[in-house]
Design an enzyme around this catalytic site. Sequence first.
Site, PDB file in Angstrom:
ATOM      1  N   ASN A 131       0.797  -1.229   0.000  1.00  0.00           N
ATOM      2  CA  ASN A 131       0.000   0.000   0.000  1.00  0.00           C
ATOM      3  C   ASN A 131       0.832   1.283   0.000  1.00  0.00           C
ATOM      4  OD1 ASN A 131       0.731  -0.737   2.655  1.00  0.00           O
ATOM      5  ND2 ASN A 131      -0.979   0.404   3.529  1.00  0.00           N
ATOM      6  N   GLU A 229       4.569  -4.203  12.508  1.00  0.00           N
ATOM      7  CA  GLU A 229       3.549  -3.148  12.400  1.00  0.00           C
ATOM      8  C   GLU A 229       2.401  -3.772  11.626  1.00  0.00           C
ATOM      9  OE1 GLU A 229       1.042  -0.797  11.111  1.00  0.00           O
ATOM     10  OE2 GLU A 229       2.576  -0.142   9.687  1.00  0.00           O
ATOM     11  N   CYS A 263      -3.489   1.088   7.090  1.00  0.00           N
ATOM     12  CA  CYS A 263      -3.743   0.448   8.385  1.00  0.00           C
ATOM     13  C   CYS A 263      -4.194   1.443   9.441  1.00  0.00           C
ATOM     14  CB  CYS A 263      -2.500  -0.305   8.854  1.00  0.00           C
ATOM     15  SG  CYS A 263      -1.012   0.710   8.926  1.00  0.00           S
ATOM     16  N   GLU A 432       8.231   1.992  14.837  1.00  0.00           N
ATOM     17  CA  GLU A 432       8.961   2.547  13.705  1.00  0.00           C
ATOM     18  C   GLU A 432       9.188   4.028  13.982  1.00  0.00           C
ATOM     19  OE1 GLU A 432       9.734   0.527  11.132  1.00  0.00           O
ATOM     20  OE2 GLU A 432       7.990  -0.658  10.520  1.00  0.00           O
TER      21      GLU A 432
END
Length: 454
Positions: A131, A229, A263, A432
């Site tokens: 994505n 993640e 997400c 992250e």
Amino acid sequence: MNAINVIEPATGQVLETLEQTTEAELDLVIARAAKAQNQWSTESPQRRAQTLLALADAIERHCEELAHLEARNVGMPISDARGAVSGAATTFRYYSASPERLLGQTIPVDGGIDMTFREPIGVVGLITPWNYPLTIASWKIAPALAAGNAVVLKPSEMTPLTSLRLAELAAEVGLPDGLLNVVIGPGSSLGRKLVDHPSIGKIAFTGSTSVGKEIARRAADTVKRVTLELGGKSAALVFADADLDAAAEGLVGAVFGNSGQDCCARSRVFVQRSALDAFLTKVHDVVTSIAVGDPLLESTQMGPLISAGQVERVASFVDDASVFVRGSIPSGAGYWYPPTVLYPIQDDAPAAREEIFGPVVSILPFDSEDEAVARANNTVYGLAGSIWTSDAARSLRVARSMEAGALAVNSYTSVRVSTPFGGFKQSGIGRELGPDALDAYTEVKNVYFDTSIR
């Protein structure tokens, strides 16, 4: 070798054909990476910093090229793709300052002194989704290299093109050969081999929760470090005292940005009942005005979904739901799905409970603050969320009560390069971005010096 056809979502046609990396080739790549890492880890912090800064500059110079590649490969509107490229350059620039910030501690102890050092892990395996290919690759590559590691990157086989071009730019600016490697193939075979490989010291993965669980299980066999993640079903809480125009207009990016394939998408919007009618009216106007079409047109706000299979998946959640309003889509070729608002809908409906990964939002009325928080938290996920209110005390109170890793007040943003990003519960492990990511690509070494001997 087996070839992979990379499809352009807006047309359904082949954009490029690539050769898959075989498992034997992956072994050679990892061996070459280990050799390069031994040299890279001995480079001065200044040398590592200069190389990462040069790569940031190269990304900026090639912004239009990379943005067009991302727009065509992902279906992302060109204006958003430019932002993604700029963000990648910013990420490398941020971490270019990091090699000189890898500081240890001196700790006085009985009989001597103790020192800590942050050492690179070695060769790290990075697995990125389809994505936001360039964006998420930069989140992982930049801190990994800054910390002195070598990288083997496996992008999604559906959207590998900007990752491949990034590796070429890295070589052009002088990143040592073998330090940044891109391998092409499906996660079910090549990704699994990367996770299992004994010479890979860490796996950083972005993708679905189900795949993340499998990676965690497999990584345990070699006690690999992992950063995961994963999925989300993020909530926005809109109180009656909020700026309803901003909350509604922001849904263009918060839910329908990248066609909802995000997400962090605020796909559950809880609205205080006294403001519900006004909010629904505003949402209706926003959704019906979204420009859906060719990603390369400057006026486009939303492009296609990634594949025909994704269109079918999204539609399966909407088929049995009550649609309040939906936008329009182009006719003809391409993987299109209209921006869609579901109302009324129950909290336990599949569309309001599961991650759809498409341009669909559920509107859910609430009465009290406590009720809104409890319902927002009633999910296995905990990635992101938003709180819309003019009451500062309430915003802080609700933020502390929501079970999510990245929250925004009167905003739908989730990501800033200098701050940690990651989720609670089944939305992942680790963080992250920011200094947290740099630490996650290092091991702490403890050295004791006995000073009692004279």
